[in-house]
Scaffold this motif. Structure first.
Motif, PDB file in Angstrom:
ATOM      1  N   LYS A   1      29.130  52.209  55.813  1.00  0.00           N
ATOM      2  CA  LYS A   1      29.421  53.293  57.160  1.00  0.00           C
ATOM      3  C   LYS A   1      29.122  54.796  56.586  1.00  0.00           C
ATOM      4  O   LYS A   1      29.364  55.229  55.343  1.00  0.00           O
ATOM      5  N   LEU A   2      28.305  55.349  57.474  1.00  0.00           N
ATOM      6  CA  LEU A   2      27.646  56.644  57.005  1.00  0.00           C
ATOM      7  C   LEU A   2      28.878  57.550  56.873  1.00  0.00           C
ATOM      8  O   LEU A   2      29.927  57.332  57.810  1.00  0.00           O
TER       9      LEU A   2
ATOM     10  N   LEU B   1      22.155  69.336  59.201  1.00  0.00           N
ATOM     11  CA  LEU B   1      21.178  68.891  58.318  1.00  0.00           C
ATOM     12  C   LEU B   1      20.620  67.549  58.640  1.00  0.00           C
ATOM     13  O   LEU B   1      21.529  66.758  58.415  1.00  0.00           O
ATOM     14  N   HIS B   2      19.501  67.211  59.178  1.00  0.00           N
ATOM     15  CA  HIS B   2      19.245  65.903  59.830  1.00  0.00           C
ATOM     16  C   HIS B   2      18.362  65.252  59.029  1.00  0.00           C
ATOM     17  O   HIS B   2      17.438  65.828  58.028  1.00  0.00           O
ATOM     18  N   GLN B   3      18.216  64.047  59.042  1.00  0.00           N
ATOM     19  CA  GLN B   3      17.376  62.832  58.563  1.00  0.00           C
ATOM     20  C   GLN B   3      16.182  62.699  59.386  1.00  0.00           C
ATOM     21  O   GLN B   3      16.696  62.321  60.639  1.00  0.00           O
TER      22      GLN B   3
ATOM     23  N   VAL C   1      21.389  66.082  50.501  1.00  0.00           N
ATOM     24  CA  VAL C   1      22.451  66.105  49.660  1.00  0.00           C
ATOM     25  C   VAL C   1      22.564  67.567  49.012  1.00  0.00           C
ATOM     26  O   VAL C   1      23.682  68.388  49.013  1.00  0.00           O
ATOM     27  N   GLU C   2      21.483  68.064  48.461  1.00  0.00           N
ATOM     28  CA  GLU C   2      21.434  69.245  47.795  1.00  0.00           C
ATOM     29  C   GLU C   2      21.896  70.555  48.606  1.00  0.00           C
ATOM     30  O   GLU C   2      22.655  71.409  48.261  1.00  0.00           O
TER      31      GLU C   2
ATOM     32  N   GLY D   1      26.081  74.512  50.538  1.00  0.00           N
ATOM     33  CA  GLY D   1      26.852  75.086  51.765  1.00  0.00           C
ATOM     34  C   GLY D   1      25.997  75.645  52.813  1.00  0.00           C
ATOM     35  O   GLY D   1      26.414  76.347  53.548  1.00  0.00           O
ATOM     36  N   LEU D   2      24.940  75.050  52.996  1.00  0.00           N
ATOM     37  CA  LEU D   2      24.069  75.185  53.978  1.00  0.00           C
ATOM     38  C   LEU D   2      24.175  74.540  55.530  1.00  0.00           C
ATOM     39  O   LEU D   2      23.422  74.835  56.259  1.00  0.00           O
ATOM     40  N   GLY D   3      24.967  73.672  55.360  1.00  0.00           N
ATOM     41  CA  GLY D   3      25.242  72.843  56.473  1.00  0.00           C
ATOM     42  C   GLY D   3      26.065  71.557  56.346  1.00  0.00           C
ATOM     43  O   GLY D   3      26.439  71.251  55.288  1.00  0.00           O
ATOM     44  N   ILE D   4      26.185  70.875  57.652  1.00  0.00           N
ATOM     45  CA  ILE D   4      26.918  69.564  57.577  1.00  0.00           C
ATOM     46  C   ILE D   4      25.903  68.635  57.625  1.00  0.00           C
ATOM     47  O   ILE D   4      24.925  68.527  58.519  1.00  0.00           O
ATOM     48  N   ALA D   5      25.972  67.437  56.853  1.00  0.00           N
ATOM     49  CA  ALA D   5      25.113  66.412  56.909  1.00  0.00           C
ATOM     50  C   ALA D   5      25.635  64.852  57.086  1.00  0.00           C
ATOM     51  O   ALA D   5      26.754  64.827  57.013  1.00  0.00           O
ATOM     52  N   CYS D   6      24.747  64.156  57.658  1.00  0.00           N
ATOM     53  CA  CYS D   6      25.322  62.504  57.824  1.00  0.00           C
ATOM     54  C   CYS D   6      24.661  61.873  56.620  1.00  0.00           C
ATOM     55  O   CYS D   6      23.159  61.650  56.889  1.00  0.00           O
TER      56      CYS D   6
END
Length: 295
Positions: free
Chosen positions: A160-161, A188-190, A227-228, A233-238
């Motif tokens: 689960k992501l 922050l997107h992939q 991840v880095e 602290g530059l954003g929210i990631a999934c």
């Protein structure tokens, strides 16, 4: 096969001393054995036996040839035995493609190498869409649903992501309580390396699905930079949980909106449907299914 039959007829005739006895061992008539030996002598242009009405003995050439033929049949027998063993024991080079995030699965690969020491793993890490058939891979490990009809596939692990951010970011920008709140945050997107499209975040399905527009602070085709940047602290990631296990454990990242994330992603092993499943491939697929449990 005709040559091997002729060689076998000659060897059995030499060892038993007659075409009749050789025929009994080979399941052939004495006449068939005799004709096979005669054809062999004609092809070699040499006499292999001294023959008369009462017995037959090897000529000097026949003795030399008998020694050679015995070596040939010993090699054939050894080859058959080796092939039989190889059909049971996984061995040889196994070429596998994994996504870059697959580097985090190294401990599982190490366990496989210990379990099957005669299999030589050749690992290719890449997020590009490899052509399994054309590029000669034995198998690939990929996330998501398989779509290539030329490939067989097996689900070997589900996960689960997680939506994550650094404590510093959350302290500065606030903690989103629902997916709608993300519209006010840096995301922050992939991006898929094969299609170039942003991969959607797997929030709970419902009437509001598709209406949430997530800001794009940045995007990357690999997981590591996301991840880095999230840690910085530059954003929210999934992100997949196994990619951020250490960051969550030591508090550099915090998981949020867990109750809204319902869809599970999965690892699949894929291999060409046109190729016979070898012992090394079967061992690899079975081992991954047993040990690859990222969550």
């Amino acid at each position: 096969m005709d040559k091997l039959t002729a060689f076998d007829s000659f060897v059995q005739s030499a060892e038993t001393g007659s075409f009749v006895a050789a025929g009994r061992k080979l399941g052939l008539s004495a006449s068939a054995v005799g004709k096979a030996v005669v054809r062999l002598e004609q092809r070699l242009d040499v006499r292999l036996f001294h023959r008369n009405t009462r017995n037959m003995t090897l000529t000097e050439e026949g003795r030399l040839f008998l020694e050679r033929c015995r070596r040939i049949f010993d090699e054939v027998e050894a080859a058959e035995a080796e092939l039989a063993r190889s059909n049971r024991t996984p061995r040889g080079r196994l070429r596998v493609s994994l996504p870059l995030v697959g580097m985090l699965l190294t401990p599982v690969m190490a366990k496989f190498m210990r379990a099957w020491p005669e299999v030589q793993l050749d690992l290719d890490f890449s997020d590009r869409l490899v052509d399994v058939v054309e590029e000669g891979f034995d198998a690939v490990i990929r996330t998501g649903q398989p779509s290539d009809s030329r490939l067989m596939s097996r689900n070997v692990g589900r996960f689960k992501l997680k939506i994550v951010a650094s404590p510093h970011y959350l302290a500065q920008c606030g903690v989103p309580e629902t997916p709608d709140d993300l519209a006010q945050h840096q995301c922050l997107h992939q991006r898929s390396p094969s299609t170039g499209k942003i991969r959607p975040w797997p929030f709970a399905r419902g009437e509001r699905q598709g209406k949430i527009v997530l800001p794009e602070r940045m995007s990357a085709t690999a997981v590591d930079p996301l991840v880095e940047l999230a840690v910085e602290g530059l954003g929210i990631a999934c992100l997949p949980p196994f990619a951020i296990r250490n960051e969550i454990a030591d508090g550099r990242l915090v998981s949020i909106l867990d109750e809204w994330v319902e869809e599970a992603d999965q690892f699949n092993v894929l291999w060409p449907a046109s190729r016979q499943s070898t012992p090394k491939l079967r061992a690899f697929v079975d081992f991954m299914a047993e040990h690859l449990q990222p969550q």
